[in-house]
Design an enzyme around this catalytic site. Structure first.
Site, PDB file in Angstrom:
ATOM      1  N   LYS A 152       0.867  -1.190   0.000  1.00 14.65           N
ATOM      2  CA  LYS A 152       0.000   0.000   0.000  1.00 14.65           C
ATOM      3  C   LYS A 152       0.905   1.242   0.000  1.00 14.65           C
ATOM      4  CE  LYS A 152      -4.229   1.564   2.342  1.00 14.65           C
ATOM      5  NZ  LYS A 152      -5.078   1.773   1.178  1.00 14.65           N
TER       6      LYS A 152
HETATM    7  N1  PMP Z   1      -7.791  -1.858  -2.872  1.00 17.12           N
HETATM    8  C1  PMP Z   1      -7.289  -0.626  -2.738  1.00 17.12           C
HETATM    9  C2  PMP Z   1      -6.563  -0.024  -3.883  1.00 17.12           C
HETATM   10  C3  PMP Z   1      -7.456   0.076  -1.544  1.00 17.12           C
HETATM   11  O1  PMP Z   1      -6.978   1.312  -1.413  1.00 17.12           O
HETATM   12  C4  PMP Z   1      -8.180  -0.527  -0.486  1.00 17.12           C
HETATM   13  C5  PMP Z   1      -8.394   0.236   0.791  1.00 17.12           C
HETATM   14  N2  PMP Z   1      -7.353   0.064   1.691  1.00 17.12           N
HETATM   15  C6  PMP Z   1      -8.677  -1.824  -0.682  1.00 17.12           C
HETATM   16  C7  PMP Z   1      -8.461  -2.454  -1.884  1.00 17.12           C
HETATM   17  C8  PMP Z   1      -9.406  -2.530   0.425  1.00 17.12           C
HETATM   18  O2  PMP Z   1      -8.545  -2.904   1.456  1.00 17.12           O
HETATM   19  P1  PMP Z   1      -9.036  -2.948   2.969  1.00 17.12           P
HETATM   20  O3  PMP Z   1     -10.252  -3.792   3.004  1.00 17.12           O
HETATM   21  O4  PMP Z   1      -7.901  -3.547   3.707  1.00 17.12           O
HETATM   22  O5  PMP Z   1      -9.310  -1.538   3.365  1.00 17.12           O
END
Ligand code: PMP
Length: 311
Positions: A156
C-alpha cells in the site's frame, strides 16, 4: 471537545502541529506506505471499536519490506500507539486512522536506499464513503491497474494512489460513483480503493492476489463471514469484465467503502438493478462484527475507550 491529534516524530501532538518539510522525500517521490483503519462508533454502547488493527499493521510491515522502509516498532507497540492517539482524540463518531511510514530525508535523489525513515499516525472523523444502502454505479476505467512489475500493488504505497486517483476522478467526472480497474491483460482487478466480488450461481468469486489487487482486510472478513455465517464459499480466480455484467450481484469491500453493493456497471443494471440480497446480508453481518456485536468475531475489534460513555 474531541480534537484531532497525531503521533509525529515520536510525540503525540495536535494535528496542526504535525508538519513536514517541503523537501521530504516521500512528498516528492511517493515513497511511503500507509494503512487506513476504521474506528466505528457504537452509539448504543457508547464505544468506539477499531477494526482489525493488528492485521493492518501486519500488512504495513509487508508494504515496508517491499519499499525498504525500516519500521522500528513491534506490532504491539504500533497497536498501543494507535490506541493512545485515538484515546487522546476522544471522538464519539466514526473515525479513520492513518498510519504512514515514509522516507523522511529532506534530500533530492530518486531511490529507496540510504534514506531516513519515519512513522506517523493521524486520526480524523470519517463518515460514509459510497452509498452503502442504495448502492454504487460503476464504470470500467480506461486506466489500467499498476502491475506488480511496475509498482507492486500488494504494497500500500502512497505513489500507487495516483493510479487510483486517475481512475476515481475519471469515473466521477463521467457521472459514476466508482471505477472498476482492469489488469494489463484485461481482467478485473479492483475498484479505485476497494476489492470487488461477484455472485454467480450462489458462489462468491473475487480476483486473486496475482491480479494486482491490494489484498484487503475487509475482503478477508467478508470471505470468512460468507463461509461461516452463510455457508457460501469464495472462489479466487480471474474475472472477465463481461462476467460482471451478467452476475447476479456485485459488491465492493474496503475500509472506507465497508460493503457497498454495486447496482450498475457500464450502464447495465447488475441483477435487478437494486442492492443484492446476499450483498446486504453480508453488509449486515460485517457491520455487526465491526460494532462489536458478534461475540464470535470479537477478536476483530478493539474497544478504544476504557470507560464506556453510556455505561
Ligand atoms: N484496494 C485498494 C486499492 C485500496 O486502497 C483498499 C483500501 N485500503 C482496498 C483495496 C481494500 O482494502 P481494505 O479492506 O484492507 O481496506
Amino acid at each position: 471537545m474531541p480534537q484531532r491529534y497525531a503521533y509525529f516524530q515520536k510525540q503525540i501532538v495536535p494535528l496542526e502541529e504535525a508538519k513536514i518539510g517541503i523537501m521530504t522525500h516521500a512528498f516528492n517521490y511517493g515513497t511511503a506506505c500507509f494503512e487506513g483503519i476504521r474506528g466505528n462508533w457504537n452509539k448504543d454502547q457508547g464505544q468506539l471499536y477499531l477494526f482489525r488493527v493488528r492485521e493492518h499493521y501486519q500488512r504495513l510491515a509487508k508494504s515496508c519490506k517491499i519499499l525498504g522502509i525500516g519500521l522500528p516498532y513491534t506490532e504491539d507497540e504500533l497497536y498501543d500507539l494507535t490506541l493512545r492517539v485515538v484515546e487522546q482524540c476522544g471522538f464519539e463518531e466514526d473515525i479513520y486512522i492513518r498510519p504512514l511510514a515514509y522516507k523522511s530525508s529532506e534530500i533530492l535523489g530518486v531511490r529507496i536506499h540510504n534514506l531516513d525513515d519515519d512513522f506517523l499516525i493521524f486520526v480524523t472523523p470519517f463518515g460514509p464513503y459510497l452509498d452503502i444502502e442504495k448502492g454504487a454505479r460503476c464504470c470500467t476505467s480506461t486506466w489500467r491497474r499498476v502491475d506488480d512489475n511496475g509498482i507492486p500493488a500488494r504494497a500500500k504505497v502512497t505513489g500507487i494512489y495516483v493510479n487510483s486517483a486517475l481512475a476515481k476522478t475519471e469515473a466521477e467526472l463521467n457521472g459514476f460513483d466508482e471505477a472498476i480497474v482492469l489488469t494489463h491483460d484485461g481482467h478485473v482487478s479492483e475498484g479505485s480503493g476497494e476489492n470487488i466480488f461477484m455472485i454467480a450461481d450462489g458462489r462468491l468469486i473475487t480476483p486473486p492476489a496475482s491480479d494486482n489487487i491490494l489484498v484487503g482486510i475487509t475482503r478477508d472478513a467478508v470471505m470468512r463471514l460468507a463461509q461461516e455465517e452463510l455457508g457460501i464459499e469464495t472462489v479466487e480466480r480471474s474475472i472477465d469484465r463481461s462476467e460482471l455484467y451478467i452476475a447476479d450481484e456485485v459488491f465492493m469491500t474496503g475500509t472506507a467503502a465497508h460493503v457497498t453493493p454495486i447496482i450498475e456497471i457500464d450502464r447495465r443494471a447488475v441483477g435487478t438493478g437494486a442492492a443484492g440480497t446476499i450483498s446486504m446480508k453480508l453488509q449486515r453481518l460485517y457491520f455487526a462484527a465491526c460494532l462489536g456485536e458478534l461475540e464470535k468475531y470479537s477478536d476483530w475489534v478493539t474497544p478504544a475507550y476504557a470507560k464506556v460513555a453510556n455505561a
